[in-house]
Design a protein around this motif. Structure first.
Motif, PDB file in Angstrom:
ATOM      1  N   ARG A  12     -32.670  -8.168  33.046  1.00  0.00           N
ATOM      2  CA  ARG A  12     -33.737  -7.152  33.104  1.00  0.00           C
ATOM      3  C   ARG A  12     -34.243  -6.825  31.696  1.00  0.00           C
ATOM      4  NH1 ARG A  12     -30.533  -4.936  37.112  1.00  0.00           N
ATOM      5  NH2 ARG A  12     -29.529  -3.552  35.623  1.00  0.00           N
ATOM      6  N   ASN A  13     -33.310  -6.698  30.733  1.00  0.00           N
ATOM      7  CA  ASN A  13     -33.716  -6.392  29.357  1.00  0.00           C
ATOM      8  C   ASN A  13     -34.579  -7.504  28.777  1.00  0.00           C
ATOM      9  OD1 ASN A  13     -32.331  -3.960  29.349  1.00  0.00           O
ATOM     10  ND2 ASN A  13     -30.483  -4.858  28.478  1.00  0.00           N
ATOM     11  N   ASN A  22     -43.551  -3.243  26.373  1.00  0.00           N
ATOM     12  CA  ASN A  22     -42.092  -3.250  26.186  1.00  0.00           C
ATOM     13  C   ASN A  22     -41.697  -4.096  24.983  1.00  0.00           C
ATOM     14  OD1 ASN A  22     -41.876  -1.682  28.446  1.00  0.00           O
ATOM     15  ND2 ASN A  22     -41.013  -3.267  29.742  1.00  0.00           N
ATOM     16  N   THR A  26     -39.768  -2.652  21.671  1.00  0.00           N
ATOM     17  CA  THR A  26     -38.540  -3.228  21.136  1.00  0.00           C
ATOM     18  C   THR A  26     -38.729  -3.620  19.672  1.00  0.00           C
ATOM     19  OG1 THR A  26     -37.832  -3.997  23.309  1.00  0.00           O
ATOM     20  CG2 THR A  26     -36.839  -5.076  21.404  1.00  0.00           C
ATOM     21  N   ASN A  77     -29.634  -8.307  23.545  1.00  0.00           N
ATOM     22  CA  ASN A  77     -28.482  -7.807  24.298  1.00  0.00           C
ATOM     23  C   ASN A  77     -27.187  -8.162  23.584  1.00  0.00           C
ATOM     24  OD1 ASN A  77     -29.873  -6.895  26.708  1.00  0.00           O
ATOM     25  ND2 ASN A  77     -30.150  -9.041  27.244  1.00  0.00           N
ATOM     26  N   ASN A 106     -29.927  -3.683  22.782  1.00  0.00           N
ATOM     27  CA  ASN A 106     -29.251  -3.133  23.961  1.00  0.00           C
ATOM     28  C   ASN A 106     -27.797  -3.568  24.014  1.00  0.00           C
ATOM     29  OD1 ASN A 106     -31.737  -2.144  25.424  1.00  0.00           O
ATOM     30  ND2 ASN A 106     -32.226  -4.301  25.250  1.00  0.00           N
ATOM     31  N   ALA A 128     -33.517   0.699  22.741  1.00  0.00           N
ATOM     32  CA  ALA A 128     -34.973   0.615  22.861  1.00  0.00           C
ATOM     33  C   ALA A 128     -35.576   1.978  22.611  1.00  0.00           C
ATOM     34  CB  ALA A 128     -35.350   0.096  24.248  1.00  0.00           C
TER      35      ALA A 128
END
Length: 148
Positions: A12-13, A22, A26, A77, A106, A128
């Motif tokens: 999802r990230n 988005n 980021t 991530n 994340n 984020a």
């Protein structure tokens, strides 16, 4: 969180960056996290980080990709740190870094982020921009960390 939930959260990230706002958020989070650091290059740890780096470079053309004596490893991530450790190894095989910092947007686990990653001097989890007020963590004390 089980392994499947962990993988879905990471996916999802990454997929969130398919939306331009988005991706820009980021990139801004990364720039906020490294504000005040001078003369460094950025080594992406994953294909998702390459996309973020591209957005970062569009927002701040002074940022350069690559490996240098002052390198920041970037990833989207982190769960185990394997991708970051592999990127750090690539940097150290190419140059003798003065410092090698990892910045991750994340975290996928509730792990104590004071753990270290092989080859990385300090690890920063920036969160984020939608996570404003999120605490930043450092694995070591070589650089100060600021809150968003």
């Amino acid at each position: 969180m089980d392994l499947v939930e962990l993988m879905l959260a990471g996916d999802r990230n990454v997929r969130a960056h398919d939306r331009s706002h988005n991706l820009a958020d980021t990139a801004r989070s990364f720039l906020d996290c490294v504000a005040g650091w001078d003369e460094f290059t950025v080594e992406p740890a994953s294909p998702a980080a390459e996309r973020v780096l591209g957005a970062v470079m569009m927002l701040n053309p002074a940022i350069r990709g690559g490996r240098s004596a002052r390198t920041v490893v970037l990833d989207v991530n982190i769960a185990s740190g394997t991708l970051v450790a592999n990127a750090a190894r690539r940097v150290r095989e190419t140059v003798q870094p003065e410092w090698l910092i990892a910045v991750v947007i994340n975290t996928l686990t509730n792990a104590d982020m004071r753990w270290s990653i092989e080859g990385v001097d300090s690890l920063f989890v920036c969160g984020a921009s939608s996570d404003a007020g999120e605490t930043h963590y450092s694995s070591q004390h070589s650089l100060s960390v600021h809150a968003l």
